[in-house]
Design a protein around this motif. Structure first.
Motif, PDB file in Angstrom:
ATOM      1  N   ALA A 324       0.769  -1.220   0.065  1.00 32.69           N
ATOM      2  CA  ALA A 324       0.041   0.125  -0.002  1.00 32.69           C
ATOM      3  C   ALA A 324       0.839   1.287   0.131  1.00 32.69           C
ATOM      4  O   ALA A 324       0.264   2.291  -0.183  1.00 32.69           O
ATOM      5  CB  ALA A 324      -0.922   0.046   1.173  1.00 32.69           C
ATOM      6  N   GLY A 325       2.204   1.178   0.122  1.00 35.89           N
ATOM      7  CA  GLY A 325       2.860   2.274   0.154  1.00 35.89           C
ATOM      8  C   GLY A 325       2.840   3.208   1.313  1.00 35.89           C
ATOM      9  O   GLY A 325       2.248   2.640   2.361  1.00 35.89           O
ATOM     10  N   GLY A 326       3.270   4.470   1.419  1.00 36.22           N
ATOM     11  CA  GLY A 326       3.139   5.496   2.470  1.00 36.22           C
ATOM     12  C   GLY A 326       4.218   5.208   3.629  1.00 36.22           C
ATOM     13  O   GLY A 326       3.866   5.698   4.671  1.00 36.22           O
ATOM     14  N   ALA A 327       5.232   4.580   3.129  1.00 34.65           N
ATOM     15  CA  ALA A 327       6.470   4.486   4.084  1.00 34.65           C
ATOM     16  C   ALA A 327       7.022   5.864   4.588  1.00 34.65           C
ATOM     17  O   ALA A 327       7.002   6.500   3.619  1.00 34.65           O
ATOM     18  CB  ALA A 327       7.265   3.528   3.804  1.00 34.65           C
ATOM     19  N   ASP A 328       7.216   5.826   5.589  1.00 34.32           N
ATOM     20  CA  ASP A 328       7.846   7.088   6.378  1.00 34.32           C
ATOM     21  C   ASP A 328       9.318   6.963   6.122  1.00 34.32           C
ATOM     22  O   ASP A 328      10.197   6.259   6.831  1.00 34.32           O
ATOM     23  CB  ASP A 328       7.151   7.466   7.648  1.00 34.32           C
ATOM     24  N   PRO A 329       9.893   7.907   5.385  1.00 29.82           N
ATOM     25  CA  PRO A 329      11.319   7.918   5.187  1.00 29.82           C
ATOM     26  C   PRO A 329      11.989   8.255   6.442  1.00 29.82           C
ATOM     27  O   PRO A 329      13.280   7.890   6.686  1.00 29.82           O
ATOM     28  CB  PRO A 329      11.606   8.868   4.219  1.00 29.82           C
ATOM     29  N   LEU A 337      18.399   2.744   9.125  1.00 28.76           N
ATOM     30  CA  LEU A 337      18.969   2.162   7.618  1.00 28.76           C
ATOM     31  C   LEU A 337      19.769   3.317   7.003  1.00 28.76           C
ATOM     32  O   LEU A 337      20.669   3.300   6.786  1.00 28.76           O
ATOM     33  CB  LEU A 337      17.966   1.592   7.024  1.00 28.76           C
ATOM     34  N   ARG A 338      19.341   4.517   7.147  1.00 25.08           N
ATOM     35  CA  ARG A 338      20.028   5.528   6.585  1.00 25.08           C
ATOM     36  C   ARG A 338      21.169   6.074   7.298  1.00 25.08           C
ATOM     37  O   ARG A 338      22.255   6.469   6.654  1.00 25.08           O
ATOM     38  CB  ARG A 338      18.906   7.043   6.555  1.00 25.08           C
ATOM     39  N   ALA A 342      24.897   5.893   5.507  1.00 18.05           N
ATOM     40  CA  ALA A 342      25.448   7.259   5.257  1.00 18.05           C
ATOM     41  C   ALA A 342      26.820   7.028   6.224  1.00 18.05           C
ATOM     42  O   ALA A 342      27.820   7.787   5.728  1.00 18.05           O
ATOM     43  CB  ALA A 342      24.636   8.284   6.418  1.00 18.05           C
ATOM     44  N   ALA A 343      26.833   6.229   7.208  1.00 17.99           N
ATOM     45  CA  ALA A 343      28.158   6.079   7.934  1.00 17.99           C
ATOM     46  C   ALA A 343      29.155   5.376   7.061  1.00 17.99           C
ATOM     47  O   ALA A 343      30.576   5.451   7.174  1.00 17.99           O
ATOM     48  CB  ALA A 343      28.080   5.285   9.020  1.00 17.99           C
ATOM     49  N   LEU A 344      28.913   4.745   5.958  1.00 17.16           N
ATOM     50  CA  LEU A 344      29.627   4.331   4.848  1.00 17.16           C
ATOM     51  C   LEU A 344      29.860   5.154   3.553  1.00 17.16           C
ATOM     52  O   LEU A 344      30.430   4.958   2.633  1.00 17.16           O
ATOM     53  CB  LEU A 344      29.318   2.724   4.679  1.00 17.16           C
ATOM     54  N   ASP A 345      29.359   6.550   3.706  1.00 17.56           N
ATOM     55  CA  ASP A 345      29.375   7.524   2.611  1.00 17.56           C
ATOM     56  C   ASP A 345      28.343   7.064   1.619  1.00 17.56           C
ATOM     57  O   ASP A 345      28.529   7.272   0.327  1.00 17.56           O
ATOM     58  CB  ASP A 345      30.884   7.504   2.005  1.00 17.56           C
ATOM     59  N   GLY A 346      27.427   6.297   2.013  1.00 24.25           N
ATOM     60  CA  GLY A 346      26.418   5.885   1.063  1.00 24.25           C
ATOM     61  C   GLY A 346      25.106   6.556   1.152  1.00 24.25           C
ATOM     62  O   GLY A 346      25.178   7.379   1.799  1.00 24.25           O
ATOM     63  N   THR A 347      23.968   6.278   0.169  1.00 21.22           N
ATOM     64  CA  THR A 347      22.986   7.212   0.108  1.00 21.22           C
ATOM     65  C   THR A 347      21.817   5.827   0.128  1.00 21.22           C
ATOM     66  O   THR A 347      22.025   4.916  -0.305  1.00 21.22           O
ATOM     67  CB  THR A 347      22.910   7.998  -1.216  1.00 21.22           C
ATOM     68  N   LEU A 348      20.674   6.635   0.819  1.00 18.66           N
ATOM     69  CA  LEU A 348      19.327   5.756   0.881  1.00 18.66           C
ATOM     70  C   LEU A 348      18.255   6.660   0.342  1.00 18.66           C
ATOM     71  O   LEU A 348      18.070   7.805   0.897  1.00 18.66           O
ATOM     72  CB  LEU A 348      19.345   5.185   2.262  1.00 18.66           C
ATOM     73  N   ARG A 349      17.531   6.219  -0.729  1.00 23.18           N
ATOM     74  CA  ARG A 349      16.418   6.855  -1.002  1.00 23.18           C
ATOM     75  C   ARG A 349      15.160   5.861  -1.124  1.00 23.18           C
ATOM     76  O   ARG A 349      15.272   4.899  -1.248  1.00 23.18           O
ATOM     77  CB  ARG A 349      16.564   7.337  -2.613  1.00 23.18           C
ATOM     78  N   ALA A 362      19.454   1.842  -2.008  1.00 24.53           N
ATOM     79  CA  ALA A 362      20.468   2.094  -1.460  1.00 24.53           C
ATOM     80  C   ALA A 362      21.952   1.841  -2.023  1.00 24.53           C
ATOM     81  O   ALA A 362      22.190   1.075  -3.012  1.00 24.53           O
ATOM     82  CB  ALA A 362      20.932   1.100   0.126  1.00 24.53           C
ATOM     83  N   GLU A 363      22.666   3.007  -2.155  1.00 24.18           N
ATOM     84  CA  GLU A 363      24.077   2.915  -2.840  1.00 24.18           C
ATOM     85  C   GLU A 363      25.199   2.916  -1.869  1.00 24.18           C
ATOM     86  O   GLU A 363      25.295   3.881  -1.176  1.00 24.18           O
ATOM     87  CB  GLU A 363      24.176   3.868  -3.752  1.00 24.18           C
TER      88      GLU A 363
END
Length: 367
Positions: A324-329, A337-338, A342-349, A362-363
């Protein structure tokens, strides 16, 4: 000797950059009266891009790739640069004229038409003027560097300060996420494993006090089932702490084990050319695990698809579901998780519109 060579090479490059800046001064002066006209923004942008490329190539300046200067700030920089370039051209012209005079004085001294006392006075005066000219050029170069930093982005010192602040924030976020995960594990142990142990103890106690063999056998069978469920729950808690397969067999096998324990249909596509650093594979696993858990608990999804792919020096992890979506980032799980990424210089969208579907990407850098 190598460091001295590099230092001399850097000075030579900066000198070439100054000369190129002087040669570009007529373009900047021509641009000044036209900068306020409609349609001049494109020309201003091109001149700004040329200036940025010149400073990057010849002065060694580093500017943020994503930063775009404001038009007003760019016009101000180009105007001041035209002034400093004009002054630098005049100073260089005087230096060249002084070099010609120095040559004529040397020729006169050789021919005997100029006395050595007059020559010494002229050399002293010329040396002082040359020193002032060089200092003036150095000051103009420093002014230009400061203006370029204000226009095209933060300086290296500012970038370092921002990086330190970012690392401090990510460290605090990681500590918060670890603390939240510890509390969740404690709740699982208290509300799940501990309660089952109490129930198992009561069953065994009742079986030990029973006089009816049939009832005792029934209680023992129930205790056996309870111990099996307890063992399963302990394994689940242990996997949430850190799956042993992740270190022993690798990320692909750990994800396969996650799929085997997940009630939802889980399709995994994993393309890894080789082993990953421990921190990267751990972060990637927990991204998938948390997203799959969220999909099973909250989204009402019927299926989850996972794609893990390493391209060059980056690992991309995508987890999508048809819920159903609507997940709160900014929710607890995704925020943790972000922070971990981020602690590894990565990104999470997170892309999760109302009505779905949800896609978490995640990258992570692998180098």
């Amino acid at each position: 000797m190598g460091e001295d060579g590099e230092r001399e090479g850097g000075r030579a490059r900066r000198a070439v950059g100054v000369l190129l800046g002087v040669l570009a001064t007529p373009l900047l002066l021509l641009h000044l009266p036209l900068a306020v006209l409609p349609g001049a923004a494109a020309v201003t942008g091109r001149l700004g891009a040329l200036e940025r490329a010149r400073r990057t190539a010849w002065s060694g300046d580093r500017y943020p790739a994503h930063y775009r200067p404001e038009p007003r700030a760019l016009r101000h920089y180009l105007a001041v640069r035209a002034g400093t370039g004009l002054v630098a051209a005049v100073v260089l012209g005087l230096v060249g004229f002084g070099a010609v005079l120095a040559g004529l004085l040397a020729l006169g001294a050789v021919r005997g038409s100029l006395g050595w006392t007059d020559l010494a006075g002229q050399v002293l005066l010329g040396g002082v003027l040359l020193f002032l000219a060089v200092q003036g050029l150095v000051s103009l170069a420093a002014l230009e560097a400061r203006l370029a930093g204000d226009c095209f982005g933060p300086s290296e010192a500012e970038l370092l300060r921002l990086r330190v602040a970012e690392l401090a924030d990510s460290r605090a976020a990681v500590l918060h996420a670890v603390d939240a995960e510890r509390r969740r594990i404690e709740r699982d142990l208290h509300d799940g494993v501990q309660q089952r142990l109490v129930a198992l103890r009561l069953l065994l106690a009742r079986a030990g006090r029973g006089a009816d063999p049939g009832r005792t056998a029934e209680l023992l069978a129930q205790a056996h089932r309870e111990s099996g469920e307890l063992l399963t729950e302990l394994r689940e808690v242990a996997w949430r702490v850190h799956p042993s397969a992740l270190d022993a067999l690798g990320l692909d096998e750990a994800l396969a084990g996650l799929a085997a324990r997940t009630a939802l249909p889980l399709r995994i596509r994993c393309a890894l050319p080789g082993p990953l650093p421990q921190a990267v594979r751990t972060a990637a696993y927990f991204v998938v695990s948390e997203c799959v858990t969220n999909a099973a608990k909250h989204s009402g999804a019927a299926a989850v698809e996972v794609r893990v792919e390493a391209v060059g020096a980056r690992l991309t992890v995508e987890v999508g579901d048809d819920g159903a979506g609507g997940a709160d980032p900014d929710g607890g799980g995704l925020a943790g998780l972000r922070a971990r990424v981020a602690a590894l210089d990565g990104t999470l969208r997170v892309h999760s519109p109302r009505g779905g579907p949800t896609l978490v990407t995640a990258e992570l850098p692998c180098a």
